[in-house]
Design a protein around this motif. Structure first.
Motif, short mmCIF file in Angstrom:
data_model
loop_
_atom_site.label_atom_id
_atom_site.label_comp_id
_atom_site.label_asym_id
_atom_site.label_seq_id
_atom_site.Cartn_x
_atom_site.Cartn_y
_atom_site.Cartn_z
N LEU A 67 46.74 38.93 48.52
CA LEU A 67 45.32 38.70 48.16
C LEU A 67 44.61 37.89 49.25
N ARG A 68 45.30 36.89 49.78
CA ARG A 68 44.69 36.08 50.85
C ARG A 68 44.47 36.92 52.11
N ILE B 140 40.18 33.13 43.10
CA ILE B 140 41.25 32.20 43.48
C ILE B 140 40.74 30.76 43.46
N ARG C 165 41.71 31.57 38.58
CA ARG C 165 41.83 32.65 37.60
C ARG C 165 42.64 33.81 38.17
N ILE C 166 42.76 34.88 37.38
CA ILE C 166 43.61 36.01 37.78
C ILE C 166 42.76 37.19 38.24
N VAL C 167 43.12 37.70 39.39
CA VAL C 167 42.41 38.84 39.99
C VAL C 167 42.67 40.09 39.14
N THR D 225 45.36 43.91 42.51
CA THR D 225 46.66 43.35 42.91
C THR D 225 47.73 44.43 42.93
N GLY E 26 55.25 35.83 42.52
CA GLY E 26 54.00 35.41 41.90
C GLY E 26 53.25 36.51 41.18
N PHE E 27 53.96 37.50 40.72
CA PHE E 27 53.37 38.63 39.98
C PHE E 27 54.45 39.19 39.07
N ARG F 58 51.09 38.03 36.67
CA ARG F 58 50.56 36.75 36.19
C ARG F 58 50.21 36.78 34.72
N ARG G 211 44.98 25.56 51.67
CA ARG G 211 44.64 26.55 50.64
C ARG G 211 43.45 26.07 49.80
O1 LIG Z 1 49.31 38.42 41.03
C1 LIG Z 1 48.53 37.52 41.36
C2 LIG Z 1 48.86 36.54 42.30
C3 LIG Z 1 47.95 35.57 42.62
N1 LIG Z 1 46.72 35.59 42.06
C4 LIG Z 1 45.68 34.58 42.45
O2 LIG Z 1 46.05 33.96 43.67
C5 LIG Z 1 46.24 32.57 43.47
C6 LIG Z 1 47.31 32.07 44.34
O3 LIG Z 1 48.55 32.71 44.05
P1 LIG Z 1 49.93 32.09 44.55
O4 LIG Z 1 51.01 32.92 43.93
O5 LIG Z 1 49.93 30.69 44.03
O6 LIG Z 1 49.93 32.15 46.03
C7 LIG Z 1 46.48 32.42 41.97
O7 LIG Z 1 46.16 31.14 41.46
C8 LIG Z 1 45.53 33.49 41.42
O8 LIG Z 1 44.20 33.03 41.46
C9 LIG Z 1 46.38 36.55 41.16
O9 LIG Z 1 45.25 36.56 40.62
N2 LIG Z 1 47.29 37.50 40.83
#
Ligand SMILES: O=c1ccn([C@@H]2O[C@H](COP(=O)(O)O)[C@@H](O)[C@H]2O)c(=O)[nH]1
Ligand code: ATP
Ligand code: MG
Length: 248
Positions: free
Chosen positions: A99-100, A117, A121-123, A128, A148-149, A151, A191
């Motif tokens: 995402l970044r 972000i 919140r969640i994208v 994603t 990290g997925f 979420r 970040r």
């Molecule tokens: O599946 C995902 C993963 C991440 N996010 C958004 O990104 C930030 C940062 O994620 P990190 O895993 O901490 O790097 C997370 O707080 C979400 O806002 C997302 O929406 N969906």
């Protein structure tokens, strides 16, 4: 071929407004911004059907082994994934990093992602899942860590529907909140979400939306819960025991 099955799945499941993946985790569909409208699943289907013939030129004919790596913000997912990738030959795909990367590309979608972000919140799932699906496709790996997925439950359902498979295992790093906050405030990587206000929101979102995903996979016997306190090397010893016992 699992990719060909995906093409068929996509073609069989046109998006509908009642589809669970058609809305974001936090809001109902009619509250979506125009830019959050579901990405064209037809486009995904076209992508897949046009690539379906590429089996013969090196693509894996088997579904990759997939490990979802979950845990609260700052629990050490990225740190441990780097070690797993290096010792066990996995490709490490961090959903947050994808995402970044999209934000850094300067795309319109990136602007929406940045805004979400910043709020912790969640994208929307379609964004994603499409980034993950493309990264999996490009890596052509047979062992993948997805860091990290998902979420939230909607992410999970969207992944299973669009990619057409479930994870083989789920690693869950269990870490106390005060330790996670300390680590995030000390991370120092610039970040936009590593500030106390956003961290509090991320922790709330983790408890309310991510824990149910862990519970779901626990009920299916897929979760390996790891105590994420101690040094990174100590934690990796527990991780190593799990991965050493797996048959990929
Ligand atoms: O599946 C995902 C993963 C991440 N996010 C958004 O990104 C930030 C940062 O994620 P990190 O895993 O901490 O790097 C997370 O707080 C979400 O806002 C997302 O929406 N969906
Ligand atoms: N066991 C540990 N003890 C102390 N600090 C740690 C430990 N593991 C990781 N860290 C540090 O804590 C910070 C967060 O770690 P990491 O980025 O791996 O977490 P994460 O779960 O990926 O976080 P996020 O969800 O925000 O992406 C980093 O600065 C990392 O160096
Ligand atoms: Mg991380």
């Amino acid at each position: 071929m699992w990719r060909r099955r995906l093409g068929a799945l996509l073609l069989r499941s046109p998006p509908s407004s009642s589809s669970p993946a058609a809305s974001s985790c936090q809001r109902s569909r009619h509250h979506l911004l125009p830019t959050e409208e579901p990405l064209a699943l037809n486009r995904l289907a076209r992508l897949f059907t046009s690539q379906a013939g590429s089996d013969g030129d090196g693509g894996h004919s088997q579904k990759p082994f997939i490990a979802f790596v979950l845990g609260g913000p700052g629990s050490g997912k990225g740190t441990q994934c780097t070690k797993i990738a290096s010792d066990f030959g996995f490709v490490h795909l961090s959903a947050g990093d994808l995402l970044r990367h999209e934000i850094a590309s300067g795309s319109e979608k990136g602007e929406l992602i940045l805004d979400i972000i910043k709020q912790g919140r969640i994208v929307p799932s379609e964004i994603t899942v499409e980034l993950i699906r493309k990264a999996m496709e490009m890596s052509n790996a047979n062992k993948v860590l997805i860091d990290g997925f998902p979420r939230c439950e909607e992410n999970r359902v969207a992944f299973e529907r669009i990619v057409g498979t479930e994870p083989d295992i789920v690693i869950f790093f269990d870490c106390p909140e005060d330790e996670m906050v300390k680590r995030l405030l000390g991370r120092n990587q610039g970040r936009v979400d590593d500030n106390i206000e956003t961290i509090k929101k991320r922790l709330k979102v983790f408890e309310s939306l991510n824990i149910p995903v862990v519970d779901y996979y626990s009920s299916r016997g897929k979760v390996h819960k790891i105590n994420a306190t101690g040094t990174a090397d100590e934690i990796f010893e527990a991780v190593r025991r799990i991965f050493s016992s797996l048959r990929f």
